[in-house]
Every structure is written in structure tokens, then in C-alpha cells.
Write an enzyme that holds these catalytic residues in place. Structure first.
Site, mmCIF file in Angstrom:
data_model
loop_
_atom_site.group_PDB
_atom_site.id
_atom_site.type_symbol
_atom_site.label_atom_id
_atom_site.label_comp_id
_atom_site.label_asym_id
_atom_site.label_seq_id
_atom_site.Cartn_x
_atom_site.Cartn_y
_atom_site.Cartn_z
ATOM 1 N N GLU A 120 0.857 -1.184 0.000
ATOM 2 C CA GLU A 120 0.000 0.000 0.000
ATOM 3 C C GLU A 120 0.892 1.233 0.000
ATOM 4 O O GLU A 120 1.842 1.286 0.778
ATOM 5 C CB GLU A 120 -0.913 0.042 1.224
ATOM 6 C CG GLU A 120 -1.919 1.170 1.107
ATOM 7 C CD GLU A 120 -2.917 1.232 2.261
ATOM 8 O OE1 GLU A 120 -2.832 0.415 3.196
ATOM 9 O OE2 GLU A 120 -3.752 2.128 2.235
ATOM 10 N N ALA A 261 2.066 -0.013 10.717
ATOM 11 C CA ALA A 261 1.727 -1.400 10.437
ATOM 12 C C ALA A 261 0.894 -1.454 9.164
ATOM 13 O O ALA A 261 0.486 -0.410 8.652
ATOM 14 C CB ALA A 261 0.937 -2.012 11.591
ATOM 15 N N MET A 262 0.634 -2.681 8.689
ATOM 16 C CA MET A 262 -0.094 -2.818 7.425
ATOM 17 C C MET A 262 -1.035 -4.012 7.490
ATOM 18 O O MET A 262 -0.637 -5.103 7.898
ATOM 19 C CB MET A 262 0.927 -2.977 6.292
ATOM 20 C CG MET A 262 0.309 -3.176 4.927
ATOM 21 S SD MET A 262 -0.679 -1.727 4.433
ATOM 22 C CE MET A 262 -1.949 -2.523 3.453
ATOM 23 N N GLU A 263 -2.259 -3.765 7.024
ATOM 24 C CA GLU A 263 -3.355 -4.720 7.210
ATOM 25 C C GLU A 263 -3.470 -5.796 6.136
ATOM 26 O O GLU A 263 -4.580 -6.295 5.892
ATOM 27 C CB GLU A 263 -4.671 -3.937 7.270
ATOM 28 C CG GLU A 263 -5.133 -3.290 5.945
ATOM 29 C CD GLU A 263 -4.748 -1.823 5.773
ATOM 30 O OE1 GLU A 263 -3.760 -1.394 6.397
ATOM 31 O OE2 GLU A 263 -5.430 -1.117 5.011
ATOM 32 N N HIS A 296 -6.393 -1.696 15.243
ATOM 33 C CA HIS A 296 -6.601 -0.993 13.974
ATOM 34 C C HIS A 296 -6.406 -1.934 12.778
ATOM 35 O O HIS A 296 -7.278 -2.031 11.910
ATOM 36 C CB HIS A 296 -5.629 0.186 13.893
ATOM 37 C CG HIS A 296 -5.753 1.009 12.659
ATOM 38 N ND1 HIS A 296 -6.484 2.169 12.621
ATOM 39 C CD2 HIS A 296 -5.246 0.844 11.410
ATOM 40 C CE1 HIS A 296 -6.432 2.678 11.408
ATOM 41 N NE2 HIS A 296 -5.674 1.902 10.653
ATOM 42 N N GLU A 297 -5.291 -2.626 12.747
ATOM 43 C CA GLU A 297 -5.023 -3.497 11.588
ATOM 44 C C GLU A 297 -6.030 -4.639 11.532
ATOM 45 O O GLU A 297 -6.500 -5.012 10.461
ATOM 46 C CB GLU A 297 -3.595 -4.041 11.625
ATOM 47 C CG GLU A 297 -2.491 -2.991 11.737
ATOM 48 C CD GLU A 297 -2.621 -1.820 10.785
ATOM 49 O OE1 GLU A 297 -3.129 -2.006 9.666
ATOM 50 O OE2 GLU A 297 -2.230 -0.698 11.167
ATOM 51 N N GLU A 319 -9.666 4.445 6.346
ATOM 52 C CA GLU A 319 -8.781 4.875 7.433
ATOM 53 C C GLU A 319 -9.528 5.651 8.520
ATOM 54 O O GLU A 319 -9.336 5.413 9.708
ATOM 55 C CB GLU A 319 -7.612 5.683 6.882
ATOM 56 C CG GLU A 319 -6.661 4.875 5.995
ATOM 57 C CD GLU A 319 -6.122 3.616 6.648
ATOM 58 O OE1 GLU A 319 -6.226 3.468 7.885
ATOM 59 O OE2 GLU A 319 -5.611 2.746 5.907
HETATM 60 N N1 BAL Z 1 -3.197 1.095 5.580
HETATM 61 C C1 BAL Z 1 -1.934 1.596 6.014
HETATM 62 C C2 BAL Z 1 -1.655 1.340 7.453
HETATM 63 C C3 BAL Z 1 -2.874 1.510 8.254
HETATM 64 O O1 BAL Z 1 -3.513 2.554 8.213
HETATM 65 O O2 BAL Z 1 -3.280 0.598 8.921
HETATM 66 ZN ZN ZN Z 2 -5.341 2.002 8.687
#
Ligand code: BAL
Ligand code: ZN
Length: 882
Positions: A120, A261-263, A296-297, A319
Site C-alpha cells: 500500500e 503497520a499494514m493490514e 486498527h489493523e 482509514e
Molecule cells: N493502511 C496503512 C496502514 C494503516 O492505516 O493501517
Molecule cells: Zn489504517
């Protein structure tokens, strides 16, 4: 570089149904073989198939089993265009990438000898040629092949369906993701990693496997992330009825990472900062950060992955919503009303500290932007935090149940789709039978609205009129603004500080509540309360019910009264902040007029009394008291000034802290002693709140800078059994003239040299220390542990100094700006995304006095004149200068 506009959106010419990928992993040259099936999109006006690719070597290109001739396609700068293909296509593409050389940390790269990906927003195009856009969703099957000894662990999205040896010391694994996904959610990880794993039973009874993967030696730091993951899974089931849809959910920690972090579907990749914790290395803030980022993730799995964005202009769709969800998750986990208020205050502080300045500066953009040059520059506090405020306003307007109905309808309509912010708004409106047309302006208009409040009490008629007037300053490309739909939560306090029952004229009400949400939809509206038996003190924008600047005239006494009595904890805090801000601005004016600041004046002042009362109010949570007794930050004060004077602000904040330190010294000491947390460390909200108040007390006490204060800090430093207390004591020492200062800094480094995240803290606290000037930062850059290549390390020293030490950064000789320019230029060559973040530091240069402006402008020009500037940095600098 090219500007991309939202209005130019066109659907893709082909949909991709399936993607099969084979990776031969090698740090120097990784071969990627991709086979995809595509089908023409009848709704697209374009005949050709355009794929995008970046930094790739194309080795092979076949369509429907045959090599393509040079006449059938064109390889452009970053594009691969295939001319007029048939309706159904199988494409086979072989590409080569160079992971070890990839310092941008986008696409496939190497960190500490292991492979990771970040796709992303547009990283997948660094792996293969592809229609790399979020509305193209496909099913992926991925085979990874690598040396077994060097890369024993091979992970990708979804489920592991096969693995084995292939000779020559190599092995393979095949992963299949059962869900369609956009390419930005693709991930792979390969290397020497170990995991903590647990099986977890969902509410439905289905068992899932949860894993947290880390480098060897870090398994003593994964429990909190695992607990946070389980809490997240449970919370999403309970609050939103959303179940984990996979049989396996993995989190992997990596120390080189651009974001938090990344989902990625089923394979979340995290910055180590948001995974690794134990009491020895992590602070209470770190523990809370891990909980919210893991949440969040995880929550993205539904809000982002199952329902994704049609295009990147819709980024806040996932987001803003997911930040709102993680904020609610953290608040619900604390559970108490005062805990929720503390969380709310913390979130609003972030908004004011970072988003309000962004919204008033050259990079201001709507929550749903209309254009961008580089999408990576739009992962902003506006998209995230203001976006979350916009989502929160739906809940404020519709109630919790109404909000939930809207969420249910959103998933019912859009599961498996790539949609727009408007679709979310429509679901909220339709599920509740509400007209939310005007609400769209929150998505389309940038800038922070101002809300002016005028009141009039009519004792004879016993009515109280509240007139609300809204306006919104111009922002780039938007000179005029339409009125927003603003929910304004309000209460009225009587002379004893109790909430009065609220009855609006002209409304049928079953009850008379203590808090009412007024809906402001016009430029000016008057709301008249009836049966108001005495002149009230209004408490407006309770819980910060809308992301606006509130303009309301209170006397000092009214603010002290609200701080002591308001039933709304947010507004209690707010009243204290207003009182402090008023005093800070007055004193700043005095400093600028060369007047001496006098302690005596303060000691008799309302602020001093109000702070003393809050400090000693045992009925208040320690966590709340810590927030109430923290003065507005230098950045927040700066935003209140027409011309920012960082040196005057710093002098005033320091003066006020010292005054409060000496006038309340005994009270601080009592609070210090009363909020110790002996025994085993726990990061729970109660214990963390006590530590926060105790450590705030310590920081005030050490402002006195005498032997007793130094001794207190040194003793805490020596005896602490957790990082929160340790670092608080070290920070206090570093900001003092304590004789043990240098020894403490040295011994801390030696003790934690092997813990990268703690070394980051060590750099950061020095970068932000009052006595650290540009020369000192340059010296720290020569430390063997410093490198610009690791984003966390660069942030810990360079960003902390440039953004977190304003009085030193804004040195009158401009040396801070020259330093900034050098680092932006150096980072630009390594990692454009990180460089562009640093480039944002001078956003607000026009707000400073001419002498500083001139020097900032010179630094901006220097960066602008650099050859081979990435479009990331170029966009930021161009918008700042123009
Ligand atoms: N999608 C990029 C990282 C996050 O907002 O969780
Ligand atoms: Zn996010």
C-alpha cells in the site's frame, strides 16, 4: 510530475479474476513469475490493457499461451500497454526485482536478512506489472521458493496449502487466499523468524490459529500483541457483529518499516515498535500504542479489506472509519466513563497538535481529496484523525444503535466491493431514514471550521438563547465554504455546578436531558432553552462533538468553575486548557514586549488555584489529572498566534512550569508519593494513569533543578522496575543540570544497546531535550548506532529534533533549517516516503516572523533545487513554497 484528479476516475479496462505467483527469493535478484486471468470490463471506454510496473526488469510476456510480439505491446516509463487484447486473457509475466537494494521499503525488500513486502498504496507494481489499483480485486495463489537454511519460514496471505523440499537445500510453500483482494493487500514474508501461537475460539465456536512472528530472541515481547489481538477479535464480534473470516491470522514484526503497520489480508506486517513489549523495554504509551495498532489493523479486515476503496481519493473511507473503530476499542477496553474521557482527550490532543495545523497550512486537503501528485503524501492526520472525527459525528447524530444499523447496511450492500465515501454516508442515511446530504461537506471541504457562541439570558422570560455561528477559513483551491452540518453537544450548569434540565423552545420532548445535541446546519442559528431558572454557565461541544475551533467568551472564573464542576470530563479538561492558554498567550505578549515575567503575579492567579485544586482532587482519576495539569504544547500555543514566536513560547511555557513547580511543590510531592505503583508492573489503565501523574509530578519537581529534585529523579532512575518510570526519570535528568545527567545517559545506552526500540528512545529524548542544539544533534548522528536508513532511527533523532524541539530547531541563525534541508535531501535518496514526511516540517513557514521566514524559505529553495528529487518530496516542497 503529474497531478491525478478524482474527477478523472475511469473504471479499469479489464478485471482480474485470478493471480498465481511464483517467487524465487534471492536478495540480489528475485524472479517473479505471474499468471493472471483477466476479463474485459464492458463499462470501460478503453480497449487497451494498461499494467503498471516500477524498477522492474521484464523477462517474459505471454498472452493466452503465446509470446507477445513487439508490435502487440509498448513498454513505457512505468507502464506496460497491451494493444486491443481479446475479451478473455491469460497473461504470463516474468519480472526480476532487487530486494537488497530496495531502500524505499516499498514493494519487496530485505530487512535484517529477511524478506518483507509493503504494497500500500502502490508497492505491488515494484513486484510485477499489474493493474495496481484498489478497484481491481482478484484471488491470489502464491508459491514461495527459497534457501531452506536462510529462509526457513515462508509466509503469504490466506491459508498454507502445501509445503516441501525441492532439492539443492531449497524448499517451497504454497499459500492460497480464499478472498478476493486488491493488490495493495498482497504480502509475503520469508526468513529466520519464530512465533508465539495460540488457537482461539470465535463466538461461533470456530477455532482459528493466531500467530505473532518475530526475530529470534524476541519471544519474550509478544504476549501483549497476542492479548491485544484476542481482545480485538472479541470486540469486533461484540460491538459490530463482525467475525474473523480466516482460519489463520498472522502478525509479523519488522524493524525497517515506513508506517506503523499494514493490514495485508491474514498477514499483517508491523513495525516492531507496535509489537514488541515487556516491562523492561516498553512504556505505558508503547503498550497502549500496540493495543490500538493491533486493533486498527485487525479491524481493517472488514473496514478496508472486505469492503475496500474504489480509488485512493477514498482512502479515508477505510482509514477514518478504522481509526474511529480503534479509538472506540481502546475506550471500551478501559471500560469506565472517566477512562473513556481520558482516551477522548488524548485523541483530541493529537488532532489539535497535528491536524489543525495541517488543515491551516499549504498541504490542507479535504478528508476526500480532489487531487494528489503522490498518494503516499496523503496518509495524513486529515485522512486518518479528522476522518475518524467525521465518522464519530455520524454516531453522535444517529446514536450508537443508529450507527450500528448504518454499519450493518454498509456491509450488507458492499461486502466484496471497492466503494466510495459516499456509499458509506448513504448507508448511514438510509439505515436511519435521515437526510445526510449536507454532511458530504465534511468530505469535500478542507479547513477547520470555527464555531462562535453567543448567549443571552432573559431572567423575566426564563429563557436562555444560544446563538451558534459557523465559518471556515479559505484553504488551497477553496476560497469560499458552505455551512457544515455540525453536531454541538451542550449542557448548562447552574450556580452549584449541576447540570440543568434542558428544554428547547418549540420542541416536543419526553424528558429534559442534561446534554443535548444541537444540529447546526446554517451559517447562524439561535437555539432557545426554556424554564431556565437562573443564568447558567454553558458547557459547549461536550466530548468534542465536532472537529471545530470553539470561539466562546468565558471569564477566568467561569473557566475555573467549569474545570471544577462540569459533568463532562472532556470540557473540564478543556476549561483548564483554555485558562492556561489564555495565560500563556498573555505572557508571550509580555516577553515580546521585553517585560519581565513575574512569579508573584502567578502565585495569586486563577490558574495556580485551579491547578492546585485539580492536582489535589482525589475524586479525579490520576490519568485525568495528568492531562489536566499538562500545559498546552508549544505547537498548540503556536497555532494560536498570528505570528509564531517559538522562543517566546518556549520561555513562557518553561516559566509557567517553573512557577507551578515551585508554588505547588508540596502538592506535587504528595501526588508523587501517593501515585507510586509498587509491585509487579501492569500496563492497565489505572496503574498507567498513576504512573503518568507521578511522572508528571516528577517532571515539575525537577523544574526546581535543586539537589533534592535531582536526588528524587536519580533514585527513581536507579530503582525503577519498568521502562515508563525509567525513561521518565532519565528525561527529567536530561532536562536538568543534575550532576548524574551524563552518567545516566551513558549507562542507559550501555544497558539497552541491544534493544533497538530503546536506543530509539535514547536518541529521541536527547533530540527533544532543552539543551540539545543543532551541533549536539549533528554529534549524535555520528554515534555508531545512528543510521538514516532505518526509518525508526531517523525519526527518533532527526524528526524528534525538527518537530519536537521547536526553540532549538528555530535557532535565529537558521542553522536548524539548514540541517533540516540536508537531512531531507539525504533521505530523499534513500527513502522518498520518509523524506517527504520530514519535508512537511516547514509547512507553516509563513506564520513566522520575517527574519525566520527568510531563512526557512532559503532552506526550502535549497531542497527544491536538488537534482533527482522524488515526486514525494517535490509535491510537499512545491506546495509549501507556492
Ligand atoms: N493502511 C496503512 C496502514 C494503516 O492505516 O493501517
Ligand atoms: Zn489504517
Amino acid at each position: 510530475p503529474q497531478t491525478i484528479y478524482r474527477k478523472d476516475y475511469t473504471p479499469p479496462s479489464y478485471w482480474v479474476d485470478t493471480v498465481e505467483m511464483g517467487f524465487d527469493l534471492d536478495p540480489e535478484a528475485t524472479h517473479v513469475a505471474t499468471r493472471m486471468t483477466l476479463r474485459r470490463n464492458p463499462d470501460s471506454p478503453n480497449r487497451n490493457l494498461v499494467l503498471v510496473g516500477e524498477s522492474l526488469r521484464l523477462e517474459q510476456l505471454r498472452m493466452n499461451g503465446k509470446d507477445l510480439s513487439k508490435r502487440q505491446y509498448a513498454l513505457g516509463r512505468g507502464t506496460l500497454e497491451i494493444f486491443n487484447p481479446p475479451d478473455n486473457v491469460t497473461l504470463e509475466i516474468e519480472t526480476v526485482t532487487h530486494p537488497a537494494m530496495n531502500t524505499s521499503l516499498m514493494g519487496l525488500y530485505v530487512s535484517n536478512g529477511n524478506f518483507f513486502t509493503q504494497c500500500e498504496a502502490e508497492g505491488f507494481r515494484k513486484i510485477t506489472y499489474f493493474p495496481d489499483r484498489p478497484d481491481v480485486m482478484a484471488k491470489y495463489t502464491v508459491m514461495l521458493r527459497a534457501d531452506k537454511e536462510k529462509y526457513p519460514v515462508l509466509l503469504s496471505n490466506g491459508n498454507l496449502i502445501e509445503q516441501g523440499d525441492i532439492g539443492d537445500g531449497r524448499h517451497y510453500a504454497v499459500w492460497e487466499d480464499p478472498f478476493k483482494k486488491p493488490s495493495y493487500l498482497f504480502a509475503l514474508v520469508a526468513g529466520k523468524l519464530v512465533c508465539q501461537e495460540e488457537t482461539y475460539t470465535l463466538k461461533s465456536g470456530r477455532e482459528v490459529l493466531l500467530q505473532v512472528w518475530v526475530e529470534d530472541g524476541n519471544l519474550d515481547k509478544t504476549q501483549h500483541a497476542m492479548d491485544s489481538l484476542k481482545n480485538s477479535i472479541r470486540w469486533d464480534e461484540e460491538r459490530f457483529g463482525l467475525e474473523l473470516d480466516l482460519d489463520r491470522f498472522m502478525i509479523v514484526a519488522v524493524s525497517d518499516f515506513n508506517m506503523g503497520a499494514m493490514e495485508n489480508k491474514g498477514l499483517n506486517i508491523f513495525n516492531t515498535k507496535f509489537v514488541l513489549a515487556n516491562p523492561r523495554i516498553a512504556t505505558d504509551t508503547d503498550y497502549a500504542g500496540i493495543e490500538s495498532v493491533v486493533g486498527h489493523e485487525y479491524f481493517h479486515n472488514w473496514t478496508g479489506n472486505r469492503v475496500t476503496c474504489r480509488d485512493w481519493f477514498q482512502l479515508s473511507l477505510k482509514e477514518g472509519l478504522t481509526v474511529f473503530r480503534d479509538q472506540e476499542f481502546s475506550a471500551d477496553l478501559i471500560g469506565t466513563d472517566s477512562g473513556r474521557a481520558v482516551k477522548r482527550i488524548e485523541d483530541v490532543r493529537v488532532l489539535r497538535q497535528a491536524q489543525f495545523p495541517e488543515d491551516a497550512g499549504p498541504m490542507a486537503h479535504p478528508v476526500r481529496p480532489d487531487s494528489y501528485v503522490e498518494i503516499n503524501n496523503f496518509y495524513t492526520v486529515t485522512i486518518y484523525e479528522k476522518g475518524a472525527e467525521v465518522v464519530r459525528m455520524y454516531q453522535t447524530l444517529l446514536g450508537r444503535d443508529g450507527f450500528r444499523k448504518g454499519m450493518d447496511l454498509y456491509f450488507e450492500r458492499h461486502d466484496g466491493q471497492a466503494v466510495e465515501c459516499d456509499d458509506f454516508r448513504a448507508a448511514m442515511a438510509d439505515a436511519n431514514g435521515r437526510d445526510l446530504k449536507q454532511f458530504e461537506l465534511w468530505y469535500s471541504q478542507a479547513g477547520t471550521p470555527r464555531l462562535k457562541v453567543d448567549t443571552e439570558y432573559d431572567a423575566d422570560a426564563q429563557t436562555y438563547a444560544v446563538t451558534l455561528t459557523q465559518s471556515c477559513p479559505p484553504t488551497p483551491g477553496q476560497a469560499e465554504k458552505q455551512p457544515f452540518h455540525i453536531p454541538v453537544a451542550i449542557g448548562l450548569l447552574d450556580a452549584r455546578g449541576k447540570d440543568m434540565p434542558l428544554r428547547l423552545e418549540g420542541e416536543q420532548q419526553d424528558e429534559a436531558p442534561a446534554t443535548m445535541v444541537l444540529e447546526l446546519t446554517e451559517a447562524t442559528q439561535t437555539f432557545r432553552f426554556k424554564q431556565v431558572t437562573e443564568r447558567p454557565v454553558p458547557s459547549v461541544l461536550r466530548g468534542f462533538s465536532a472537529p471545530v475551533v470553539l470561539d466562546i467568551a468565558y471569564t477566568d472564573d467561569e473557566l475555573a468553575f467549569l474545570m471544577a464542576n462540569d459533568s463532562d470530563a472532556f470540557n473540564r479538561w478543556e476549561a483548564g486548557q483554555r485558562l492556561a492558554m489564555r495565560r500563556m498567550l498573555a505572557l508571550t505578549g509580555a516577553v515580546q514586549n521585553n517585560q519581565a515575567l513575574s512569579d508573584a503575579e502567578l502565585e495569586e492567579g486563577t490558574l495556580n488555584d485551579a491547578f492546585r485544586a485539580a492536582l489535589n482532587d482525589e475524586a479525579l482519576d490520576p490519568a485525568f489529572r495528568e492531562l489536566a495539569l499538562t500545559l498546552p504544547s508549544e505547537t498548540v500555543v503556536a497555532e494560536q498566534m498570528d505570528v509564531i514566536d517559538p522562543h517566546a513560547i518556549h520561555a513562557v511555557r518553561r516559566f509557567l512550569r517553573r512557577s507551578l513547580a515551585s508554588s505547588l511543590r508540596g502538592d506535587w510531592m504528595v501526588a508523587y508519593q501517593a501515585n507510586r505503583t509498587p509491585g509487579t508492573y501492569s500496563p492497565d489503565a489505572i496503574a498507567a494513569g498513576k504512573r503518568a501523574l507521578k511522572n508528571l509530578a516528577l517532571s515539575y519537581i525537577v523544574e526546581n533543578d535543586d539537589a533534592d529534585a535531582h536526588h528524587l529523579a536519580q533514585t527513581q532512575y536507579d530503582n525503577a522496575n519498568n521502562m515508563t518510570d525509567r525513561i521518565a526519570a532519565l528525561t527529567a535528568l536530561a532536562n536538568s543540570s543534575a550532576p548524574g545527567r551524563a552518567d545516566a545517559l551513558n549507562s542507559f545506552y550501555e544497558e539497552f544497546e541491544q534493544e533497538a526500540l530503546v536506543v530509539d528512545k535514547w536518541f529521541a529524548l536527547q533530540a527533544m531535550s532543552r539543551t540539545t542544539d543543532v551541533a549536539a544533534v549533528r554529534a549524535l548522528m555520528k554515534h555508531p548506532a545512528f543510521t538514516l536508513k532505518n526509518p525508526n532511527r531517523a525519526r527518533s533523532l532527526i524528526f524528534s529534533f525538527c518537530n519536537g524541539n521547536p526553540s532549538q530547531f528555530h535557532a535565529v541563525d537558521g542553522s536548524g533549517y539548514q540541517f533540516w534541508a540536508e537531512q531531507v535531501i539525504a533521505l530523499n535518496a534513500i527513502n522518498p516516503q520518509v523524506a517527504a514526511r520530514l519535508a512537511r516540517t516547514l509547512d507553516r513557514w509563513r506564520k513566522y516572523a520575517p527574519a525566520l521566514q527568510e531563512k526557512m524559505h532559503a532552506a526550502l529553495k535549497k531542497v527544491a533545487a536538488t537534482k533527482e528529487l522524488s515526486k514525494d518530496v517535490l509535491e510537499v516542497i512545491t506546495k509549501s513554497i507556492s
